[in-house]
Motif scaffolding. Structure first.
Motif, PDB file in Angstrom:
ATOM      1  N   LYS A 159     -60.208 -41.274  19.960  1.00  0.00           N
ATOM      2  CA  LYS A 159     -60.451 -41.824  18.624  1.00  0.00           C
ATOM      3  C   LYS A 159     -61.630 -42.790  18.582  1.00  0.00           C
ATOM      4  CE  LYS A 159     -55.634 -41.540  17.131  1.00  0.00           C
ATOM      5  NZ  LYS A 159     -54.439 -42.331  16.740  1.00  0.00           N
ATOM      6  N   ASN A 165     -54.251 -43.090  21.717  1.00  0.00           N
ATOM      7  CA  ASN A 165     -55.641 -43.292  21.322  1.00  0.00           C
ATOM      8  C   ASN A 165     -56.431 -41.982  21.227  1.00  0.00           C
ATOM      9  OD1 ASN A 165     -55.296 -46.093  21.148  1.00  0.00           O
ATOM     10  ND2 ASN A 165     -55.489 -46.251  23.362  1.00  0.00           N
ATOM     11  N   THR A 183     -56.391 -37.902  19.294  1.00  0.00           N
ATOM     12  CA  THR A 183     -55.878 -37.095  18.199  1.00  0.00           C
ATOM     13  C   THR A 183     -56.163 -35.632  18.497  1.00  0.00           C
ATOM     14  OG1 THR A 183     -55.889 -36.814  15.806  1.00  0.00           O
ATOM     15  CG2 THR A 183     -58.002 -37.274  16.827  1.00  0.00           C
ATOM     16  N   THR A 207     -57.545 -32.276  17.378  1.00  0.00           N
ATOM     17  CA  THR A 207     -58.484 -31.824  16.356  1.00  0.00           C
ATOM     18  C   THR A 207     -58.949 -30.404  16.662  1.00  0.00           C
ATOM     19  OG1 THR A 207     -60.393 -32.730  17.523  1.00  0.00           O
ATOM     20  CG2 THR A 207     -59.328 -34.165  15.921  1.00  0.00           C
TER      21      THR A 207
END
Length: 98
Positions: A80, A90, A92, A94
């Motif tokens: 992040k 910390n 994600t 995607t």
């Protein structure tokens, strides 16, 4: 039937650093069973499974020094931009970059 139809009953999680063994010599380091139980019993399909890296090359039984999310394919874990890079929170999941 394509990826959209397959996601109803199957998910793929790639686990970098596992050495080809999702159990990591310690089944609590990649708790796929809990994710499967939630999917079957509660209808909540997993989007990510947190996994741990441990110190100690032999048996991988040392202390946890890093956690990461294993994301449902084709997503990937991305940092992040702030916080400890060794903590899964910390990151994600995607879509992959082209």
């Amino acid at each position: 039937g394509g990826a959209g139809k397959t996601r109803v009953f199957a998910r793929l999680f790639q686990v970098p650093g596992s050495g080809g063994c999702p159990g990591f010599m310690n089944n609590k380091d990649f708790d796929a069973m809990d994710a499967i139980l939630q999917w079957v019993e509660q209808g909540k399909a997993p989007e990510q499974i947190i996994y741990a890296h441990r110190s100690g090359a032999i048996g991988n039984r040392g202390d946890v020094y890093r956690t990461r999310p294993a994301c449902v394919y084709p997503k990937q874990a991305r940092y992040k931009g702030k916080g400890d890079i060794n903590v899964a929170a910390n990151f994600t999941c995607t879509a992959t970059r082209k």
